[in-house]
Design a protein around this motif. Structure first.
Motif, short mmCIF file in Angstrom:
data_model
loop_
_atom_site.label_atom_id
_atom_site.label_comp_id
_atom_site.label_asym_id
_atom_site.label_seq_id
_atom_site.Cartn_x
_atom_site.Cartn_y
_atom_site.Cartn_z
N ARG B 12 19.45 39.50 -32.35
CA ARG B 12 20.51 39.59 -31.36
C ARG B 12 20.34 41.20 -30.83
N PRO B 16 18.28 44.50 -27.39
CA PRO B 16 19.04 45.23 -26.43
C PRO B 16 19.04 46.65 -26.93
N TYR B 434 12.41 33.32 -28.02
CA TYR B 434 12.86 34.24 -27.32
C TYR B 434 13.83 33.82 -26.08
N TRP B 435 13.92 32.60 -25.52
CA TRP B 435 14.49 32.23 -24.35
C TRP B 435 15.23 30.89 -24.87
N GLU B 436 16.45 30.92 -23.92
CA GLU B 436 17.14 29.44 -23.90
C GLU B 436 16.42 28.77 -23.14
N ALA C 270 19.99 39.29 -23.76
CA ALA C 270 19.73 39.05 -25.14
C ALA C 270 21.06 39.34 -25.88
N LEU C 271 21.81 40.41 -25.33
CA LEU C 271 22.99 40.93 -26.35
C LEU C 271 24.13 39.51 -26.34
N GLY C 273 23.36 36.54 -25.23
CA GLY C 273 22.80 35.07 -25.68
C GLY C 273 22.97 34.55 -26.88
N LYS C 274 22.73 33.20 -26.83
CA LYS C 274 22.91 32.51 -28.16
C LYS C 274 21.65 33.01 -28.85
N ASP C 275 21.88 33.15 -30.26
CA ASP C 275 20.91 33.71 -31.41
C ASP C 275 20.06 34.84 -30.51
N GLY C 276 20.83 35.44 -29.45
CA GLY C 276 19.99 36.87 -29.02
C GLY C 276 18.78 36.33 -28.35
N ARG C 277 18.90 35.08 -27.66
CA ARG C 277 17.91 34.55 -26.83
C ARG C 277 18.17 35.21 -25.42
N LEU C 278 16.91 35.22 -24.54
CA LEU C 278 17.22 35.62 -23.31
C LEU C 278 17.63 34.26 -22.32
N ASP C 279 18.43 34.52 -21.22
CA ASP C 279 18.63 33.43 -20.34
C ASP C 279 17.95 33.61 -18.88
#
Lengths: 458, 458, 458
Positions: B12, B16, B434-436, C270-271, C273-279
């Motif tokens: 997380r 960032p 790394y991505w949703e 990332a900050l 996002g869920k589990d630090g994942r990017l959206d």
């Protein structure tokens, strides 16, 4: 049943040998004949008394890049609408156009810029070569999915030569105006391809019917092509015109014409569609007819209203063509026109030529002022009346239709040569004959034909 | 098994914090050092005695935009060929290049345009920063799928600095010519990335083998990248050359070279392919080698034939490299080169450097006339012979290979720092780390790994 | 249940009739009022004492083409993120923008370039019409998936008129500076669309919830839009500025601002996002906020550091808006904002207006020198102080918000007219209502709704 060993060997060697042969031949001709012109040669440019800002590069290169984008991105992706033929649509566009650029540089060079036993090249030859590649890709659209890459290269070999001759007759011998190529590019490319497709008529093509349509994603890929063609068409028509007001006016007219063909395409598509629904085929193609129809006249004093009216008419004719004429073309005339080039390039090209006849015939010294010299030099020099120019324009259309039809017939016979590796009727519109198609991952069993299946069917 | 809390927290915060830290640092350096140059500053420009038409903007901005398209669209989509790594390919390209533009503006500014304790910026610094971003993305291609975004940002931090130094040594100290960057961009980026990939060698990478290929649609997305790189490459090589004939000739040579590499790539791909079928990997990549190979020489009096010959050779070498050398590179040299940058940028870059040696060595006052001053100023001023220039060019290649290799080694060690969040061997080439990733809709069960599955495997 | 016959007839006729009516009306207005300006008219241009190189075409057309790409490719594909609404996103963008270009040429022409009872057109009117189309597409983003094409055309009819009036008030009457349209384009388009979406609030929209997200491939198509918007934004902001340093500085500032908004978007995404994942939603949209936020100030002496700071702030605000404010906007304010235009255009637009207030208020004769005349002519002529200019800028924001809100309310009522064919709550975000969607091939049963299913649900 696996492919016979002879067929496999032929397949392996035909395309490579042809590529190497053609590349070798053009390379030798380049070595002997092609030289930098006075704007690209270090010694010649610096020998002249120029400011760097005068170099033609700065007036034409941005337009060239837009044209280049249309040829490779626009045509390539537009033809990627077929569900299983995306690799071939984009890949063969790439191959054909790359070859056409070289070969056309030579043909057009011999005819247009051959001085002191050399062809002189610069940004104008780049634009003209791309234009010729565009005509080849229009013809490709008519036979898409039914021809192999070796056949297509031979088609390009012939078509580029005839394109150059037709263009030379029109622009140089007849003094016809056709900056954006309603005649030389669209009409020529369309009827060359259509006649060729007629010669290659396949009565059993319904064996590949299930691959002839699009799927959801392939239609989105095709829209990449459509939109890039649409936005850059003003650059296409204006790229070779005279500098200053000429380029400016041509781009403006084309821009207006395209907006009108878009509106009429949406209107007509919904009107004739099932339950009033829009048809992607119309949007992808007919919306572009506004660019084709002003290919001749956009350089002239068409007026903004004239551009709108022309575009509106072209979008209408093109959409109705897709709906009502394409089926007849196959059933009655035995022309299988995969991309409907008759609707996008054929009819709008002819309309564009006639529009050019009309606008040339109405040209007056008042309307053009001293600019008449740029647009109609023969009229400005008093060597031709407006009516005479109009008649020459009309004759140019006739010449183009003749050369294209004869050329397409010859091309069709050439492509029927038995040793050329054409896809069987049951394998048309299918990438797997010419490409290693990636296996979809396990759970996606619905992928393209598996290799065994393909071999069995072949 | 779910990720450990510490790992989740690290994930997380790592990206960032690094982004914010780097952005904060470059912002401070911008505040202290970066100023408008005399063409972008209102007071300076209007203080001078210029016509607005003289502003460098009008000579270079269209080319800049083409280069910008290549960096963000071209490289991003070209790397989107992997079936489950499209978000990362395009997204990390976006992130890396955005950072590289800022950081490179500073590094190149300190080295090239630092006057009166300030860096002065304008369209030339924009072009140069984009070039440097291109080198970073080449290296990204070598490690694609095996590194996390924080690792990649650190790689860029180091590589941009070394790129600037190498470029400064070559162009400023050694007086080497390399407008389109055969050495400074392609050779440097490729060998930096390859050595770095060697240091990060993963013996267990076959655990992710099933994700390493493409699917049908991802190959079409990749072709967007290929085609945009191909069409705009003439602008890439010509963007920083001298105005007038220099830009014009460079664009023309690159255009020819690319057509030839396309033909040789199709020929060789079919020749070495299974059953004579074409391989998308070759078409997507090797067809571009013609742009790389004339990066040094396209500015020179290469002749149109020379451009064709060079492009043909580059396409051939690159295709054969993909077929025969990439497997050896992994099995013998333990270099896992995801995108085959050795074939597209490494070998053609070295060939391009050698071509530059050759063409520089053959330069004569006759061939360049007064234009010699623009292309080889040291020769025009009598301070260097053609042979000496050729030797300097060769030495430039040697310097580049050395800096890239040492830099790649250091970079590899840096990226192995244990607290950096690298993907496990079983999760390489996978966006979901790394991505949703959106859930596919119900009936499409074959979508990417579901979240639970991912956590179990991690 | 099949659609009622009356509904089917309405559907079939509504869009065609509206298209034809609007096209007919604009064509007549074009015939009466629109004429070539002195740079596109053959007689006028050649009557003047110009060099062709002076034609505005060469200074603005490359930027125009970039803007044109953003409008049609950028907006169209950006909105194609929805899984079953790609045809509509790209297709209706095409239709709306094509109509807006024509209609806006008239509205802007009457207000800005109406001389001697005629509107005079050239490349500047092309750029301005595209800008107006951009505002319409921003509003489209707010109501995406919930409106039919006939509704959208009526929205455009109203919005283009109000856009022209608002722009006229700001730029001409108030002497406000807003080259890249933080106020006139982004703030106006966003709040017009948001208020309109409020009026069209659908409490039962969750019936279409399952179609409201993306799928893997649709997110990649959307990235085509994002990246083309991002790379060409420097051309967008600089297209209409004064020549020379003005265009150059504007492009440079925008370029820096965008790099910073990209870094802050990745950091914040990332900050939070869920589990630090990017959206992907953040990356596709918020990364562009840097272009919006300098729409007003990039023309001014913002400094490179100022550009970075502004972009960083915009990316941060925009990402946080997507994460935290969009849900509130729907639940508390009953605004259903499909594309989050409040986050990308609304807040960054307002921030951009305020940044313009600040930078205008800080302007000094020292900082701008003789260039003050180009950027702030009223200050240069001593008719306004910097503070006064700042107050006018602020007042311009107030006017824009008022016109947009009132206009959006009126537009919403207009679109609620009962005979307009809006999609039912259960059929939002679904192409099949308006498009013939190709049947997926047999094995891909998971395709979009089959026709029977659709009719039953309707």
């Amino acid at each position: 049943m696996a492919p016979t060993p002879r067929r496999a060997a032929r397949r392996r060697l035909q395309l490579p040998l042809l590529c190497l042969l053609l590349q070798g031949a053009t390379a030798i001709l380049f070595a002997v004949f092609v030289r930098y012109n006075h704007e690209t040669d270090a010694a010649l440019w610096h020998g002249g008394n120029h400011s760097n800002a005068d170099n033609e590069f700065y007036f034409r290169y941005p337009s060239f890049q837009d044209v280049h984008t249309m040829v490779f991105v626009g045509f390539g992706f537009l033809m990627a609408f077929l569900q299983r033929y995306g690799f071939s649509s984009i890949g063969f566009t790439f191959l054909l156009a790359a070859f056409a650029l070289q070969w056309s540089t030579l043909v057009q060079g011999f005819l247009h810029s051959f001085h002191g036993s050399h062809i002189h090249v610069g940004v104008e030859s780049m634009i003209n070569a791309d234009f010729c590649a565009g005509a080849v890709l229009i013809s490709f659209g008519a036979v898409l999915g039914k021809t192999g890459p070796a056949q297509l290269l031979l088609m390009a070999l012939l078509e580029v030569a005839l394109f150059g001759i037709n263009e030379f007759v029109l622009l140089t011998l007849l003094g016809v105006k056709d900056a954006g190529g309603s005649m030389t590019i669209h009409t020529f490319g369309a009827y060359f391809g259509l006649v060729l497709s007629r010669v290659l008529y396949r009565p059993q093509l319904e064996k590949s019917k299930h691959r002839q349509g699009s799927v959801y994603h392939s239609d989105l890929f095709a829209m990449i092509g459509t939109i890039f063609l649409w936005i850059f068409w003003p650059s296409f028509n204006s790229a070779p015109t005279t500098l200053g007001d000429g380029q400016h006016r041509t781009a403006l007219n084309t821009y207006y014409s395209l907006t009108a063909s878009t509106l009429s395409t949406f209107a007509l598509s919904a009107l004739v569609g099932k339950d009033g629904r829009l048809d992607m085929v119309h949007i992808q193609n007919a919306a572009l007819a506004g660019g084709v129809v002003v290919g001749t006249a956009s350089e002239m004093m068409l007026t903004p209203f004239g551009a709108l009216a022309a575009g509106f008419l072209a979008g209408t004719v093109s959409t109705l063509g897709y709906k009502f004429f394409t089926p007849v073309l196959e059933s009655k005339f035995k022309v299988q026109d995969t991309c409907g080039v008759h609707n996008l390039h054929g009819m709008p090209g002819v309309l564009g030529a006639l529009l050019g006849v009309l606008v040339a015939g109405l040209a007056t010294h008042d309307a053009y002022g001293d600019g008449l010299q740029s647009v109609f030099p023969l009229m400005a020099e008093g060597r031709r009346s407006a009516t005479a120019q109009a008649m020459y324009q009309l004759f140019g259309l006739f010449v183009t239709l003749t050369v294209a039809s004869v050329g397409g017939s010859v091309g069709g016979c050439l492509l029927k040569l038995p040793f050329l590796d054409a896809p069987p009727d049951s394998q048309c519109y299918e990438d797997q004959i010419y490409w290693e198609v990636p296996g979809e991952h396990e759970d996606e069993a619905q992928g393209p034909l598996r290799a065994e299946e393909l071999d069995t069917q072949a």
